[in-house]
Design an enzyme around this catalytic site. Sequence first.
Site, PDB file in Angstrom:
ATOM      1  N   ASN A  62       0.588  11.287  19.046  1.00  0.00           N
ATOM      2  CA  ASN A  62       0.671  12.388  18.092  1.00  0.00           C
ATOM      3  C   ASN A  62      -0.635  13.172  18.152  1.00  0.00           C
ATOM      4  OD1 ASN A  62       2.795  10.602  17.504  1.00  0.00           O
ATOM      5  ND2 ASN A  62       2.900  11.310  15.397  1.00  0.00           N
ATOM      6  N   HIS A  99       4.565  19.072  17.978  1.00  0.00           N
ATOM      7  CA  HIS A  99       3.265  18.852  18.604  1.00  0.00           C
ATOM      8  C   HIS A  99       2.985  19.875  19.706  1.00  0.00           C
ATOM      9  CE1 HIS A  99       3.773  14.272  17.546  1.00  0.00           C
ATOM     10  NE2 HIS A  99       3.402  14.991  16.497  1.00  0.00           N
ATOM     11  N   ALA A 129      -4.868  23.334  18.587  1.00  0.00           N
ATOM     12  CA  ALA A 129      -4.139  22.617  19.644  1.00  0.00           C
ATOM     13  C   ALA A 129      -3.828  23.486  20.857  1.00  0.00           C
ATOM     14  CB  ALA A 129      -2.841  22.040  19.082  1.00  0.00           C
TER      15      ALA A 129
END
Length: 301
Positions: free
Chosen positions: A283, A241, A273
């Site tokens: 998440n 992540h 991201a």
Amino acid sequence: MSRPNLDFVAEATVHRLRIENGRCTGVEYSTADGTSISVACSDEVVLAAGTIGSAKLLMLSGIGPQVHLRDVGAPVTLDLPGVGANFHDHAMAPVVYSCSRPMPPSHSAHGEAIGLIQTEYAGDGPDAQLLFIDSTGIGLPGDDGSVVGYVIAASVMLPFSRGSVRLSGPDAGAPPIVDPNYFSDERDLRAMVSALRVARQIGAASAYSPWRAAEAAPGPAADDDDALRNFAKAAYQSYSHPVGTCAMGDTDMSVVDGELRVHGISGLRVADASVMPSIPSANTAATVYAIAERAAELIGG
């Protein structure tokens, strides 16, 4: 379905963004057979190569911390020091159990359940996650496949540690240098130890009695904070992540603004991201979807 306004090029390697007079005017890439292609753009280029790839491509294009770019022989188009900084991720460590009977087949890619918890070090909201996995064959560090069982993994969801992405050279084919810098902030290690203890408490519950044979890792010998700290530092892995290397904001270390436009360069946005200035306590997939939806609105508007 045919879309005349869309060309999809598979197995292509982007070498750099074309920057002219402070504007992104296109992209240079090569195809799988080595053909070099330069594509011009009169409107906007949207970069969505991920937390590692977007930072790498900006730096290859001369957008990034100028001292680093000069050190690796890359051109300097714009000194934007936040590019590649602020890398952070959810680190995860496992509590592994051998099982007393065969595990049934998985119907959910082995991730059977997740749950957010607050350790005693939490501020506002959950700071750790537990992931229940019906297999030990998940690529755990040091896992030789000898244990047949299941895992209750603990992940630090609001990390304080920050790492970086840097170039190893000026060529697109050279892999970037990624330093996650996990557990460089002591607070993350404290939260991890606390979460591992909760995972153990759940693993020792009577509901697991029909399945539990023994705790294989960290194991009974790891019975104090120092032992759990050492285990976490040896057995952690990425929860995959990573965020933050092209952070949104208006500080000296910000890379994009509130509409995903790269500071100091017109005609260029980042939509992945990497623009998250801080990671959510969850998440990251849903947040990335939201960024993509917002980017589509901004571009279409």
